[in-house]
Design an enzyme around this catalytic site. Structure first.
Site, PDB file in Angstrom:
ATOM      1  N   LYS A   1      -0.169  13.873   1.711  1.00  0.00           N
ATOM      2  CA  LYS A   1      -1.542  14.101   1.253  1.00  0.00           C
ATOM      3  C   LYS A   1      -1.754  15.572   0.873  1.00  0.00           C
ATOM      4  O   LYS A   1      -2.720  15.906   0.212  1.00  0.00           O
ATOM      5  CB  LYS A   1      -2.538  13.724   2.352  1.00  0.00           C
ATOM      6  CG  LYS A   1      -2.414  12.310   2.897  1.00  0.00           C
ATOM      7  CD  LYS A   1      -3.053  11.285   2.017  1.00  0.00           C
ATOM      8  CE  LYS A   1      -3.134   9.925   2.718  1.00  0.00           C
ATOM      9  NZ  LYS A   1      -3.707   8.878   1.849  1.00  0.00           N
TER      10      LYS A   1
ATOM     11  N   THR B   1      -9.186   5.612  -2.002  1.00  0.00           N
ATOM     12  CA  THR B   1     -10.569   5.175  -2.237  1.00  0.00           C
ATOM     13  C   THR B   1     -11.541   6.318  -1.973  1.00  0.00           C
ATOM     14  O   THR B   1     -12.673   6.284  -2.448  1.00  0.00           O
ATOM     15  CB  THR B   1     -10.949   3.965  -1.356  1.00  0.00           C
ATOM     16  OG1 THR B   1     -10.688   4.275   0.017  1.00  0.00           O
ATOM     17  CG2 THR B   1     -10.160   2.731  -1.771  1.00  0.00           C
TER      18      THR B   1
ATOM     19  N   LYS C   1      -9.044  13.123   4.578  1.00  0.00           N
ATOM     20  CA  LYS C   1      -7.991  12.120   4.509  1.00  0.00           C
ATOM     21  C   LYS C   1      -7.259  12.098   5.838  1.00  0.00           C
ATOM     22  O   LYS C   1      -7.329  13.055   6.612  1.00  0.00           O
ATOM     23  CB  LYS C   1      -6.973  12.447   3.411  1.00  0.00           C
ATOM     24  CG  LYS C   1      -7.491  12.284   1.984  1.00  0.00           C
ATOM     25  CD  LYS C   1      -6.404  12.573   0.971  1.00  0.00           C
ATOM     26  CE  LYS C   1      -6.950  12.374  -0.444  1.00  0.00           C
ATOM     27  NZ  LYS C   1      -7.271  10.971  -0.700  1.00  0.00           N
ATOM     28  N   ARG C   2      -6.542  11.032   6.074  1.00  0.00           N
ATOM     29  CA  ARG C   2      -5.590  11.031   7.179  1.00  0.00           C
ATOM     30  C   ARG C   2      -4.641  12.209   6.993  1.00  0.00           C
ATOM     31  O   ARG C   2      -4.181  12.475   5.888  1.00  0.00           O
ATOM     32  CB  ARG C   2      -4.819   9.701   7.152  1.00  0.00           C
ATOM     33  CG  ARG C   2      -3.697   9.579   8.150  1.00  0.00           C
ATOM     34  CD  ARG C   2      -3.204   8.136   8.173  1.00  0.00           C
ATOM     35  NE  ARG C   2      -2.884   7.637   6.842  1.00  0.00           N
ATOM     36  CZ  ARG C   2      -1.671   7.677   6.296  1.00  0.00           C
ATOM     37  NH1 ARG C   2      -0.661   8.234   6.942  1.00  0.00           N
ATOM     38  NH2 ARG C   2      -1.462   7.165   5.094  1.00  0.00           N
TER      39      ARG C   2
ATOM     40  N   LYS D   1     -15.222   7.301  -3.801  1.00  0.00           N
ATOM     41  CA  LYS D   1     -16.483   7.596  -3.109  1.00  0.00           C
ATOM     42  C   LYS D   1     -17.024   8.964  -3.514  1.00  0.00           C
ATOM     43  O   LYS D   1     -18.231   9.124  -3.735  1.00  0.00           O
ATOM     44  CB  LYS D   1     -16.275   7.540  -1.596  1.00  0.00           C
ATOM     45  CG  LYS D   1     -15.887   6.171  -1.079  1.00  0.00           C
ATOM     46  CD  LYS D   1     -15.325   6.236   0.332  1.00  0.00           C
ATOM     47  CE  LYS D   1     -14.615   4.947   0.695  1.00  0.00           C
ATOM     48  NZ  LYS D   1     -13.786   5.068   1.907  1.00  0.00           N
TER      49      LYS D   1
ATOM     50  N   HIS E   1       0.799  -1.224   0.000  1.00  0.00           N
ATOM     51  CA  HIS E   1       0.000   0.000   0.000  1.00  0.00           C
ATOM     52  C   HIS E   1       0.831   1.273   0.000  1.00  0.00           C
ATOM     53  O   HIS E   1       0.276   2.350   0.217  1.00  0.00           O
ATOM     54  CB  HIS E   1      -0.924   0.028   1.225  1.00  0.00           C
ATOM     55  CG  HIS E   1      -2.095  -0.902   1.153  1.00  0.00           C
ATOM     56  ND1 HIS E   1      -3.255  -0.612   0.475  1.00  0.00           N
ATOM     57  CD2 HIS E   1      -2.267  -2.143   1.673  1.00  0.00           C
ATOM     58  CE1 HIS E   1      -4.104  -1.620   0.593  1.00  0.00           C
ATOM     59  NE2 HIS E   1      -3.534  -2.559   1.317  1.00  0.00           N
TER      60      HIS E   1
END
Length: 824
Positions: A568, A670, A562-563, A674, A371
């Site tokens: 990110k 993901t 998001k985390r 969504k 991942h």
């Protein structure tokens, strides 16, 4: 007063007003709910509150799912099925009620009957706590997979840990993240079945002797893993998947002698030490004690799961010789990587297999999902801590490594450096076991989770292994379950799709492609716009309830959830917000597109920089939201304690989905799926699954910006100088200077100096290089949003193009390419 079939009329008679077979089922279910309400919850219908209705309804649902669950297990045994076992440290299930009612086709009846008893169905559903068994995308992916495994009828089980507390509940105090315990089990879990007869001893520590040429491990400590099963229902099927979670307990919970002499702390010491293992998700591993606890956790659930798999197989077949024919074990990242030496140990030490026999089984049973592309994120464990906790496993790892390096040396005899690079033991500095390398060497297949990720995986971090095992690497792009992430969280859109393209799109998401033909239908687009507005109004009401201020549902909702992590690039998003703020206060009378910027996500408790970014978001929000010059046309929102149930409100409300990781760093994502499935347009880099989304929905229907992966690599090779970008862009310089000054933090002028220094002197994720392109892309978003017909046409194409991103497709590919397990 009538209480419908869930309650009692004044005369006490139960009203049964359903007609036909479906009505009889609904009536029987209603009677079951009432029985549980009276007998198990202990309250009358007239006095019941939302949480009590929830527990009674959950118990009645569990009764029906339990019947399906037993039947599923009986079928698998009778069919001698090959099973897929999914091992994951996280399963971010969220609330189970809506999913269970939908699977039982009782969701509409439930809503009607709650109304008939004067209760609010949304309030009842909201009273259920989120199952706090995960943190982010890794755990939510695992939960989607369980839903698809059940729906596709795949013989399977998930294995994880029954955490007493989730990672943490996030509170905000003066703009700062504060972590508090997430006691999701405080009221019990009506969805679980304690398996009191299923328990396995888990050994730790001690030493290894050699007796008559055989290794004998003598652990100094043993604890007990007890099984708790959660049922995961399939849709349009009677199949139910099992999630087996392990709770740690002491073999001897009370030292009675110590208690008798009044040493109460020592009397419960063994119990406390054991229970710590399944107490909290992801203990802080910045300390030696935290690292030890985390390794104990990982081995705990791996050992219990493998013992359970072996015990089940022996019961069914009486031998382990054919284990590899009947079991496929998937490692969800490297948290379960200890499955490799533990399976070897169990087969050799407990079942008398030779090394060759055990290895033959292991490398045909285990497969590994990677991942991450970031080398620093690949899990490693110090040899010392593994020697202390798992001495037998370290011996096995050494032997795997010896045999592996011997093979590599024969394949590539003139490349001594290759042996150092691929060794399972990193000898640079502190000796450490490389868990990803261990997983690769033992796996049937190794998969990435998006095409770009899988390609880069074999070109970069695992390029040496791709040479050694050219047929071992593959790709299985992630997906999300359309049941939860469209049908349940966005009922307005689901109903519109039902009315437009009749058919079971919930279990065949490719049917959404038929919506493309309605992109030019003005009536359809208007219905879509009305649904989006209603979803935005719902989120706005949640914001006002939780945070105490209002946002305009007619504004463009720009959302990033998001985390919290530097790669990110939530900070890039903040830089754009500050730039927009500057422009608006410089020209307040211009015709600005109203915007609401929404952030949500947790930072790891020890991740100082991520927590500082959260603080900055709040300080920017304080300035922006209270600046009268903006006339309410710009708002910034940080929603605390992001979890599945909050996501179910956020995803349907978004106009823009922020997917802005540095190209080459995001494995898949993901959240992007969504958002797009619910009609949000993506602003994103050419990274992870963004690429496949763009290819599926059309490049004209997505906003792509920034450096590509090869450009990032070239810039890094040439010597990236972020200060030069800062000096060369007046807007960027003004934004960073504004953050670095006391403008947003007058009470603490140097609060954001660490962020500014990191940007100007390091900027390892190339925010400054992408800033100008990002700002320009958002100008294009403003223009596009004003053309409502064109915008809604893009929305239709986004929804229509999301069929391939169903987790059903993902699981079918796992079944075909890796597990060799049938799926319907």
């Amino acid at each position: 007063m009538s209480f419908g079939i869930f309650g009692r009329a004044a005369g006490g008679a139960v009203l049964m007003n359903k007609i036909g077979a479906e009505g009889a089922e609904a009536g029987a279910f209603a009677a079951s709910v009432q029985r549980h309400l009276m007998n198990d919850v202990g309250v009358s219908p007239a006095m019941a509150r939302a949480g009590e209705w929830m527990r009674a309804t959950a118990m009645a649902s569990r009764d029906r799912l339990g019947e399906r669950w037993v039947q599923t297990q009986e079928e698998d045994v009778a069919n001698h099925a090959r099973r897929a076992y999914y091992l994951s440290a996280e399963f971010l299930i969220g609330r189970a009620m809506s999913n269970a009612l939908a699977a039982l086709n009782l969701d509409k009846d439930f809503a009607q009957e709650m109304a008939s008893v004067g209760a609010s169905a949304p309030d009842v559903l909201e009273s259920e706590p989120d199952a706090a068994l995960g943190n982010g995308g890794l755990g939510r992916l695992a939960a989607c997979f369980l839903d698809s495994l059940a729906t596709l009828g795949v013989p399977s089980m998930g294995y994880g840990i029954r955490y007493e507390f989730g990672m943490f509940s996030q509170r905000i105090a003066d703009g700062r993240q504060v972590e508090v315990p997430d006691n999701w089990l405080a009221q019990g879990n009506p969805w679980e079945f304690p398996r009191r007869d299923v328990a396995y001893p888990i050994p730790y520590g001690g030493w290894v002797d050699h007796v008559e040429g055989r290794p004998v491990w003598s652990p100094h400590e043993r604890i007990l893993a007890r099984a708790y099963d959660m049922v995961i229902p399939g849709h349009s099927t009677e199949r139910v998947c099992t999630l087996r979670l392990w709770r740690a307990t002491a073999l001897d919970e009370l030292d009675l002698a110590a208690h008798t002499r009044g040493d109460y702390s020592r009397a419960s010491e063994a119990r406390s030490r054991a229970e710590n293992i399944s107490w909290v998700l992801y203990p802080d591993d910045s300390t030696v004690q935290g690292r030890e606890l985390r390794l104990r956790q990982e081995f705990f659930f791996v050992s219990a799961s493998l013992q359970d798999i072996i015990a089940r197989h022996v019961r069914e077949y009486g031998t382990l010789e054919n284990l590899h024919e009947k079991a496929a074990i998937q490692l969800n990242d490297t948290h379960p990587a200890l499955a490799v030496p533990e399976l070897m140990r169990l087969l050799m030490d407990e079942h008398d297999f030779t090394w060759e026999q055990a290895w033959y089984q292991t490398e045909r049973i285990i497969s590994y999902t990677n991942h991450t592309l970031m080398p620093e994120a690949l899990e490693t464990w110090p040899v010392g801590i593994m020697q202390y906790l798992l001495p037998r496993h370290l011996d096995i790892v050494y032997e795997i490594n010896r045999r592996f390096l011997d093979r590599v040396g024969k394949l590539f005899p003139n490349e001594p450096e290759l042996l150092r690079r691929v060794s399972l033991i990193n000898e640079d500095g502190e000796r450490r076991v490389r868990m990803a390398y261990l997983s690769i060497v033992a796996s049937t297949k190794v998969n990435g989770v998006a095409k770009l990720h899988s390609d880069l995986m074999v070109q970069t971090i695992f390029s040496d292994f791709a040479r050694i095992y050219p047929d071992r690497f593959t790709n299985v792009t992630n997906g999300v379950t359309p049941r939860r992430w469209l049908a349940q969280c966005n009922t307005g859109l689901a109903n519109l799709i039902d009315a437009t393209i009749p058919g079971n799109w919930r279990c065949d998401l490719d049917q959404l492609k038929r919506l493309d033909e309605f992109a030019g239908d003005a009536g359809f687009r208007q219905k879509l716009a009305d649904i989006k507005l209603a979803n935005k109004q719902r989120l706005a009401a949640y914001v006002e309830r939780e945070l105490g201020f209002s946002i305009d549902p007619n504004a463009l909702f720009d959302i990033q959830v998001k985390r919290m992590h530097e790669y990110k690039r939530q900070l890039l998003n903040v830089l754009h917000v500050v730039q927009r703020y500057r422009e608006m206060i410089a020209n307040p009378n211009a015709d600005w597109q109203p915007r609401v910027h929404v952030f949500a996500g947790k930072a790891a408790s020890a991740y100082r920089m991520a927590k500082l970014i959260i603080h900055l978001i709040h300080d920017v929000a304080r300035a922006v939201n209270n600046d009268a010059r903006l006339k309410g046309r710009l708002k910034v929102v940080f929603l605390p304690d992001y979890r599945v149930s909050v996501g179910e409100k956020i995803f349907p409300a978004a106009d823009i989905s922020e997917q802005i990781s540095t190209a080459g760093t995001e494995a898949s994502g993901t959240g992007n799926m969504k958002f797009a499935l619910n009609g949000a347009l993506t602003v994103g880099t050419w990274d992870g699954a963004n690429i496949e989304i763009a290819q599926s929905v059309g490049l004209d229907n997505i906003f792509v910006f920034g450096l590509r992966t090869e450009e990032v690599e070239k810039l890094a090779r040439q010597g990236y100088n972020p200060s030069a970008w800062y000096e060369g862009n007046a807007d960027l310089k003004a934004v960073i200077d504004m953050i670095g000054s006391a403008y947003f933090s007058p009470e603490e002028p140097d609060r954001y100096r660490p962020l500014v220094d990191a940007l100007l002197h390091r900027d390892q994720y190339f925010l400054l290089a992408d800033f100008a392109a990002y700002v320009e892309t958002h100008r294009a978003v403003d223009l596009a949003y004003r053309d409502r017909d064109a915008w809604l046409t893009k929305v239709v194409h986004n929804i229509a193009g999301m069929g391939t991103f169903s987790s059903d497709r993902t699981i079918r590919e796992y079944c075909q390419r890796i597990w060799k397990v049938p799926a319907r």
